[in-house]
Design an enzyme around this catalytic site. Sequence first.
Site, PDB file in Angstrom:
ATOM      1  N   ASP A 169      12.619   5.217  35.886  1.00 37.91           N
ATOM      2  CA  ASP A 169      12.378   4.611  37.200  1.00 37.91           C
ATOM      3  C   ASP A 169      11.518   3.355  37.057  1.00 37.91           C
ATOM      4  O   ASP A 169      10.498   3.375  36.363  1.00 37.91           O
ATOM      5  CB  ASP A 169      11.647   5.582  38.126  1.00 37.91           C
ATOM      6  N   ASP A 201      17.687   4.900  35.414  1.00 34.93           N
ATOM      7  CA  ASP A 201      17.716   5.831  36.545  1.00 34.93           C
ATOM      8  C   ASP A 201      17.481   5.042  37.826  1.00 34.93           C
ATOM      9  O   ASP A 201      18.132   4.040  38.067  1.00 34.93           O
ATOM     10  CB  ASP A 201      16.693   6.941  36.353  1.00 34.93           C
ATOM     11  N   ARG A 245      22.481   5.090  46.629  1.00 38.86           N
ATOM     12  CA  ARG A 245      21.063   5.414  46.845  1.00 38.86           C
ATOM     13  C   ARG A 245      20.272   4.201  47.336  1.00 38.86           C
ATOM     14  O   ARG A 245      19.349   3.732  46.676  1.00 38.86           O
ATOM     15  CB  ARG A 245      20.421   5.980  45.569  1.00 38.86           C
TER      16      ARG A 245
END
Length: 520
Positions: free
Chosen positions: A160, A189, A242
């Site tokens: 992340d 990610d 997302r």
Amino acid sequence: MRRTVARRLAAVLATAAVVAAGVVLSITHATAATGGVTGYATQNGGTTGGAGGATVRATTGTQINQALCNRASTSTPIIIQVEGTINHGNTADVSGTSCDVGNTLIDLKGVSNVTIVGVGAGAVFDQIGIHIRESSNIIIQNVTVKNVKKSGSPTSNGGDAIGMESGVRNVWVDHTTLEASGGEAEGYDGLFDMKNDTKYVTLSYSILRNSERGGLVGSSETDLTNSFITYHHNLYQNLNSRVPLLRGGTAHIYNNHYSGIVESGINSRAGGKAKVDNNYFEDSKDVLGTFYTSERGTWQTSGNILDNVTWSATGTDNYPAGPSMPSTTTISVPYSYQLDNASCVPSVVAKTAGANKGNQVSDGSCNAQTPSQSPSQTPSQNPTTPTTGPTDPGTSIPPGGTNLSLGAGADGSSKASGTSYGNVIDGSMSTYWSPSGTTGRVSVKWTSAKTVDTVHIREAAGAEGNIDDWQVVNNDTGAVLASGTGAGVISFTAVATTKINFVVTSASGTPRVAEFEVYA
């Protein structure tokens, strides 16, 4: 007119290149002002970061760790100015009682009252992520975080760019650029993830691009304790999905530009509630709905523009909101905000979003402007460099120059028996002013305007730490120049005034201001 993804992305990047010449030199905290913290990060007591604390300069990850570890406590306010490239090669673990850091990521763990801000030629976190865990009152501004991996080499932060988890509260991430160079198969990610009870977060004026996953709220259908997130004036570019994935929480999503969303966009599921206002969606697919699950979420929509958006058919575990995106719930937010018309969102976001844009913001009428509100902590002209071992630096760096309070006048809102307004300008630490209660105002004034940019609030012996929240106000205009927690050196953009106020808005004990020093 229908445009291809490639052509539109090229146009956006060209526009961004034109406006990217500005370099940030200041950081804003004032909640009521244009350019200050906005959205849900203003709630739950607000988000001020390191306002009121020491300012240090860091050019390596090790120096960032040293700055955190050298504080008097885990909650001592600090502003860390970062310039240059932070990577694994210049990030080492550091020991100290006020930190829990490492050498593979920038770890804000178990801390509060921290600002990390890019200055000068810019700050780039290259292949090294920023992790916020069990922390509160954090500001991250004007930085680029890129190519953080969870697999391959080197790895950092679970892949992340910025990740938050475990009881995180009040985070403002502003004017950042978060990017990858591929998806999960390439080792990346999410760009902006929240998990395990993270609340009161705002992501503003930022760019998220070139990744398979933009960011999630909740790591699974059972992680439903995350909520109250605002996303506004961000560019989501060349992402698969997302943007965000919202599980169980409430999110306010307004004035964002979505371009090149490949599979799915705002994914409200497992009881999630998304308020979706005046966004511009183009060259994208399934920009709103519940996807990849039968556990549905809801949304309230208004003022959005759909430009070359395609929709899949409703089916098992697939519930797109299109083509007309009707509302399925009603959501109210507890803060005020200004909406740009969706038609101008691509242009105003191109001018304002991302690192190294001079912290420009929208004026609410489709124009980009430099923040009109003076910052509460302008980076010091002479910031300190962290030392190599834990020390107790205190909470302020004494300013230099002439103290303009000497020879000036003073007044205030009230004074306790035995104290005087004049005591704050007499040059003596043995006398002081206290309000008649725990809050009040004391002011320094001149017969003609003085240009000032720093004040130093010095508490009397035995009363250190009594002052909690405060504001510095230009009495001539009523503008809040700075706000924060804890007395000390307070810097702001230079202003000409005949009277400057220090307002104590909350205190843990009786405030005792020995000296109210003012500097140019």
